[in-house]
Each structure stands twice: as C-alpha cells, then as structure tokens.
Design a protein around this motif. Structure first.
Motif: not given
Ligand code: FBP
Length: 356
Positions: A134-156
């Motif tokens: 949850i990106d933008g956690s300070s927005n969660v409890d006041v119903n403002l937009n939040v997001g999720s961020i992801f990155s995929i890497r090779q297992q080396e």
C-alpha cells in the motif's frame, strides 16, 4: 448502404470484443510474442499481481463498512513507521496469491524486514517480487487514492543467508515493473521493457481490460509535485527550483500524498515529482527497490526521466534491501530543469571552494 453499415457494425463489434478480451495475461504473451515457459511464467505472474489488485480494491471499497479494516495495528515496520491494518492485509494478499504457484520463490516488501520465502516454489520459481503493498498509507483511512507498486526480478544465486543480498542490483535488472492505482477506478499500469500499458478493472467482468497501449509521457508539463512542508529542510538547489516555479507562469502544484497517484497524473499530463533528501533524511523517504526503481523503469519506458539528483536512478545500486533514495521523476524537460538547479549549486560550491 445497409450492407456497408452492417460490415462497419460488425467490425466495431469485433473491435470492442477483441479489446474486452485483451486481458493482462494475454497482453503479456502478445508483448513477448512467445508461448515459451518464461513467457508463460511472466504472464502468470502478472495475472497473480492482478488478482492481488482485485482483492485489495475490493477490501478498500468496503473498508469503511468493515470492523477492523482501517486504523493502525499498533506495531511498527522495519522503516520505523506505524503499520496500518490495510498495509498488513495487502502485504499478506501478495504473499497468498503466489503460494503454490511455482513462480515466485521470494517476496520482499516495505512491510517485511527480511525477504519472505515460499519454499514450495523454489528452486523452480525463478523470480523474485519486490513490492510496496500500500503506497500512500496516510491516505487509506481518509478514503483518498492509494496504490501498490511492484517489480519483478530474476532469482539469481541461492542467497544462503536469506537476506536478499542478490537483490541489491541496479534498476536496469528489472524484468517488469508497474503499479496499481486504487482510485475512482482501479488501474494497473505495467511494462516488461516494451512500452507502458494501462488496464482498467471492469468490476462487471472482474477482469483488468486494456485501456491504453504504449503510453508516452509529455516532454514537458505544468505540474510540480512535492511536499513543500519540507522546504526549510531541503538543500538550496531544491529551494531554488521551487522559487523558480513560484515565480514563473505555467506551473501548478499537485501533491496527493500517494506517490502512485502523483506519478499516474504526471504519466498522462506531464510534469515532475520530487522527494528530495532532507536534513533529517538526507537520502529522502522513498525506498529504492520497491518504490523508486519500479516507477523509474516505467517512466523511462514512457519516454520520461528519473534521477537521484546525482545520477540516473536506474543506475543506482543499493547496499541494503530497504535503502532510501532522493527521487526526481517525470517529463524529460522538467527533470532536466530540476537537475540544472542542482548542477548550478554544485558549480557555485566548487567555485566558492576554489577561491577560499
Ligand atoms: P508509504 O509507502 O509508507 O505510504 O510511503 C510513501 C509515501 O506515502 C508516498 O506515497 C508519498 O509520496 C510520500 O510517502 C508522502 O510522504 P510525506 O507525507 O512525507 O510527504
């Protein structure tokens, strides 16, 4: 005439049907133009990330009516931040969607000090997922937009200490990256290094459907997005930039409190987002591996730019999993403008040292 009209209607029907069928997993395979095992894996991983997005969107949409969905857990995370119940829920959702998948061997997130291993997925699972649930956690409890961020890497490598040391690599090593924006509609934006594409969650279908392909960020935009409340904690170069946009026509401030929301606006309308270092946090607030590097990968794929103020952000090699970094990201001309104030201050500083 009616023959032609029927043909056009037919064509339009096929177009909208084809678009409605362009799900995320199909789009990844089309991008890779292959059905081999690594293409199937990446498509399946994106599909599971989409499932995580749907589960989190559903929870967010009903959180205000549910007991115990909002508020704090009473614990703090590895960043020393108070953890929101939604942070924890979302973090567990990402882990759950990859259980018994044979895809992702290891997950690393803002909410977990050490990477989380899914032994049944290793060694066949050749991928690691790094994410901010949850990106933008300070927005969660006041119903403002939040997001999720992801990155995929090779297992080396084997990472025998299980500290994720092999994840400490530059941002160019990402195989795919993106975000999910939980706003009026839920949007997933991703790249596997072949352009940036957006999908909108169609609640009636329960599917992310293609809404835009090969998004290009405008060369320049009027928006600057920064928390000016930190003004007196910034280096002089950042204050110079802010004074410049205050004194010059054509600039407007927008700051949502959620990085994903601000980046989404800038991707479509142009502009620049900044989270500079401060006196208290010289490395800034945002985390390199699962906040800044994934968004830098995306924005550069869309023709934009991302910098630490000293170097291109994608070149930055972290020394620890939860490393923070200053971030300047957005339209080429806007980022270059900010960088020019940094270079000017550096030049003046060198000049001052030379005469002293
Ligand atoms: P979280 O991932 O913990 O939410 O932190 C990141 C973030 O909330 C960004 O989304 C946002 O841009 C920034 O921190 C806001 O920080 P500040 O309140 O210091 O301006």
């Amino acid at each position: 005439m009616t023959g032609i009209m029927n043909q056009i209607q037919d064509w339009e029907h096929h177009q909208s049907l084809d678009r409605d069928c362009t799900t995320l997993s199909r789009h990844v395979l089309e991008q890779l133009q292959s059905f081999d095992s690594s293409a199937q894996d990446l498509s399946a991983i994106m599909n599971r990330i989409a499932l995580a997005g749907k589960l989190i969107a559903r929870r967010l949409s009903r959180a205000g009516l549910m007991e115990g969905a909002l508020g704090f857990t009473g614990t703090t995370n590895v960043q020393g931040e108070a953890v929101k119940r939604m942070d924890l829920f979302a973090n567990e959702v990402f882990i759950s969607v990859f259980q018994k998948s044979g895809l992702v061997c290891r997950l690393a997130s803002e909410e977990m000090e050490e990477p989380y291993y899914i032994p049944e997925n290793c060694p066949i699972g050749r991928y690691s997922l790094l994410y901010d649930p949850i990106d933008g956690s300070s927005n969660v409890d006041v119903n403002l937009n939040v997001g999720s961020i992801f990155s995929i890497r090779q297992q080396e490598g084997d990472d025998p200490e299980q500290t994720g040391s092999d994840l400490l690599q530059d941002g160019h090593k990402q195989l795919a990256a993106g975000y999910i924006l939980y706003g009026p509609s839920t949007v997933l934006v991703y790249s596997i290094g072949q352009g940036v594409h957006a999908f909108i969650l169609d609640p009636s279908l329960g599917e992310f459907i293609l809404s835009a392909e090969n998004l290009k960020i405008p060369e320049h935009g009027s928006v600057y997005s920064v928390n000016e409340g930190n003004f007196w904690q910034w280096e002089e170069s950042m204050r110079d930039f802010t004074r410049y946009v205050h004194r010059h026509e054509g600039y407007t401030a927008r700051y949502s409190g959620a990085l994903v929301g601000d980046i989404h606006r800038i991707l479509y309308q142009g502009g620049v987002f900044l989270y500079p270092g401060t006196v208290k946090q010289p490395s800034g607030k945002l985390r390199l591996l699962y906040e800044s590097a994934p968004l830098a990968f995306l924005i550069e794929q869309a023709g934009g730019k991302a910098s630490t103020g000293v170097m291109p952000l994608l070149d930055y090699v972290p020394t620890e999993l939860h490393q923070r970094t200053p971030l300047i990201i957005g339209s080429r001309k806007n980022v270059d403008l900010v960088d020019s104030f940094i270079q000017e201050r550096t030049r003046l500083e060198l000049e001052r040292k030379a005469v002293s």
